[in-house]
Design an enzyme around this catalytic site. Sequence first.
Site, PDB file in Angstrom:
ATOM      1  N   SER A   1      -0.186 -11.265 -16.229  1.00 36.34           N
ATOM      2  CA  SER A   1      -1.479 -11.554 -16.831  1.00 36.34           C
ATOM      3  C   SER A   1      -2.222 -10.264 -17.149  1.00 36.34           C
ATOM      4  O   SER A   1      -1.712  -9.419 -17.874  1.00 36.34           O
ATOM      5  CB  SER A   1      -2.283 -12.480 -15.910  1.00 36.34           C
ATOM      6  OG  SER A   1      -3.443 -12.935 -16.546  1.00 36.34           O
TER       7      SER A   1
ATOM      8  N   ASP B   1      -5.733 -11.638 -23.392  1.00 36.00           N
ATOM      9  CA  ASP B   1      -5.059 -10.780 -22.417  1.00 36.00           C
ATOM     10  C   ASP B   1      -3.568 -10.669 -22.736  1.00 36.00           C
ATOM     11  O   ASP B   1      -3.090 -11.279 -23.694  1.00 36.00           O
ATOM     12  CB  ASP B   1      -5.327 -11.288 -20.999  1.00 36.00           C
ATOM     13  CG  ASP B   1      -4.639 -12.603 -20.685  1.00 36.00           C
ATOM     14  OD1 ASP B   1      -4.232 -13.310 -21.628  1.00 36.00           O
ATOM     15  OD2 ASP B   1      -4.519 -12.943 -19.491  1.00 36.00           O
TER      16      ASP B   1
ATOM     17  N   ASP C   1      -3.136 -16.058 -22.334  1.00 36.09           N
ATOM     18  CA  ASP C   1      -3.623 -17.327 -21.793  1.00 36.09           C
ATOM     19  C   ASP C   1      -5.118 -17.271 -21.471  1.00 36.09           C
ATOM     20  O   ASP C   1      -5.729 -18.298 -21.184  1.00 36.09           O
ATOM     21  CB  ASP C   1      -2.813 -17.777 -20.566  1.00 36.09           C
ATOM     22  CG  ASP C   1      -2.916 -16.838 -19.378  1.00 36.09           C
ATOM     23  OD1 ASP C   1      -3.508 -15.744 -19.516  1.00 36.09           O
ATOM     24  OD2 ASP C   1      -2.391 -17.184 -18.302  1.00 36.09           O
TER      25      ASP C   1
END
Length: 570
Positions: A148, A308, A312
Site C-alpha cells: 500500500s 496510492d 486502492d
Amino acid sequence: MIGMVQTAKERYEAWLNDPAIDSATKEELAGIAGNDKEIEDRFYRDLEFGTGGLRGVMGAGTNRLNAYTVGKATQGLAAWTLAKSSTPSVVIAHDSRNFSPEFALEAALVLAGNGVKAYLFKGLRPTPQLSFAVRALGATSGIVVTASHNPPEYNGYKAYGSDGCQLVPEDAEQVIAAIQQVSGFDKVLRISQQEAEASGLLIWLGDQEDQDYVNTVVSHSLNSDLLKSGAGAEFSVVYTPLHGAGNMPVRHVLAQAGFTNVHVVAQQEQPDGYFSTVKSPNPEEREAFTLAIELAHQVGADIIVGTDPDCDRMGAVVRNNEGEYVVLSGNQSGAIMVHYLLSTLKERGQLPDNGVVVKTIVTSEMGADIARHYGAGVVNTLTGFKYIGEKMTQYEKTGEHSFLFGYEESYGYLAGTYARDKDAVIASLYICEAAAYYKSKGKTLYDVLLELYAQFGTYLEHLESRTLKGIDGVQQITSIMENWRNHPPVEIAGTAVGKVLDYSLGIDGLPRENVLKYMLQDGSWFCLRPSGTEPKIKVYFAVRSNNQNEATDALKRLTQAVMARVDNKA
C-alpha cells in the site's frame, strides 16, 4: 527443520546452512554476522500472516519479506485452495514496489508447482482490479503483492477469497494453519516459468481484462450525460498516481466517462519503487500533493486527485473560499460522495428501500447521518475493508440489504458490487463527477462541505499514530493497550466518559479485535487501535459541534489530553 528452530540465532544459522536457500541470500546474511541486534530483528519471529496477509521490510530472514517467505505463504495458500476446489485457480496482481513483479511470479510458480492454475497480470495493476478479476474469472483465490502506502523498504502479500474479498479471520486462520504445516523451504513445490506456461498452469492477463474492468467502473457513472455534454471538458483535473498502479486505469476511466481536461503530474507518472518525489506515497498527507498543487496552480485545476501505489486509496484536494487548495480528509470525501450518490438516487426515484451504507467503527458519523437523512441504513464494521466486503457478500446471498456505498476514514471507498475491496479508481471518478456536477450548479466541493456542516453539524476528526518498531515496540504497544483497558478514564479533557467499547470482547456482533473506543457524554469519541499492517498504534479522535471554531478547539483539547497519557506509556 526451520519450523523447529527456537531462537533468533539458531534460525539465522539454519538459513546459512539450508541447501534450499540461494547463495546471494546467504551472502546477505553473512554480512550481518556478529550483529546480534540485526540478527534478532530479522529472525526473532516468522513474519506474521495476519488477516490481511504478509507485510514487512524486504530482506533475508524469517521476519522479512523475500522469495522464501512468499513461497512458504503461497505453499500454504495452495493447500487451502486445493481443499476448496478440485479445479482451483488464483489470480495474481502486483503494484510498482521494488521486487513486486518477482514476488508475484514466485507465487505463480509455486501455485503451478502444486497444480493450481495461476492467472498473472502482465505489469502492475490496481488492487481493486485484482478483486474484480477474481470474481470475473470465477477464481478460488487471489493474491496481490503490495505494501500500500508504506515506505519503500516494505512490501506485502494480500490473499483473497473467491468472492474477491480479502480473507476474513476464519479463512485466514485456515491458511495460517496450512502455512505452519510447511516445515522447511524444501517443502515448497515450485516449477519453472517455462514448465508452468507449457502446462497451462500459468496464464497471462492483459488488455481484455483491463477493458472489462474499466467498462465496469464507468458503468457506475451517475451523470455521464452531463459530462459528455460539455461539463467534462470544462472541468479541469490534476491527477497524480504517486508512481503507482493507478496511472492508466484512472486516466482511462476518467476519459471514457467524459473528462477530457486531465493533467497528470509528469514527475510522478512513471512507476518508481523508491517513490523518489515524496516522503511517503500516501494521499492522506498534504506533502504527497506538493507537485500536484504546483501543477494545479499552473492550469487552474478545479480538483486534484491522488492515488496510492496499489490504487486502492484516493485523496482529493479542492479550492476553499480563499482560492487555496486544501486536502479533504477521508471522512470529508466520504461524506461528500455519500451525499452525491444518495441525493442523486433519491431525486431519480432509484434509491432502494433496503439500501445501506457500510462504514468502519473509526469512521466519522457524518456520512452515517447523511445516509439516514436520505432513508438509507447504516452498518458499522471493524477497521479493514475486508469486513465491508464480507457484509457485501452476506447481503448478496441474503438480499437483506442493497449495498450502496462503503468507506473508511483512511481514504478507502467503493460504490457498486463488482469488487470487494476499496477502489481508488471509482472513487476518483465519483469525486471528480460530484465536483463537476456541483460546478454546473455554481458550487465547489468546499461549498458543498460547508452546506453539509450547516445542515448536519460540524464534524472534525483527527488521527495520531506512534511508530514503535521491533520487539520492544510490540511490547510497548501491548503495554499501552493494557493500561487503557485496565484503567479506563472516568473523564478526559474535562468531559465525562459515558461508555467504553472493548471490541476484544466481541461486541455488537463483530469479531473480537484489540480495539478500545471511548464514547464521551458530549458526543465526541476517541479510539485506540494497534495497526494490523505497520508497527504502529493509532489513536482516532472525533468531535461534533455547532461551528468550526468550537469543533477545532474541542478536537485540540481531546487530542492533547489523550496523547499525553499515551506518550507517557510509549
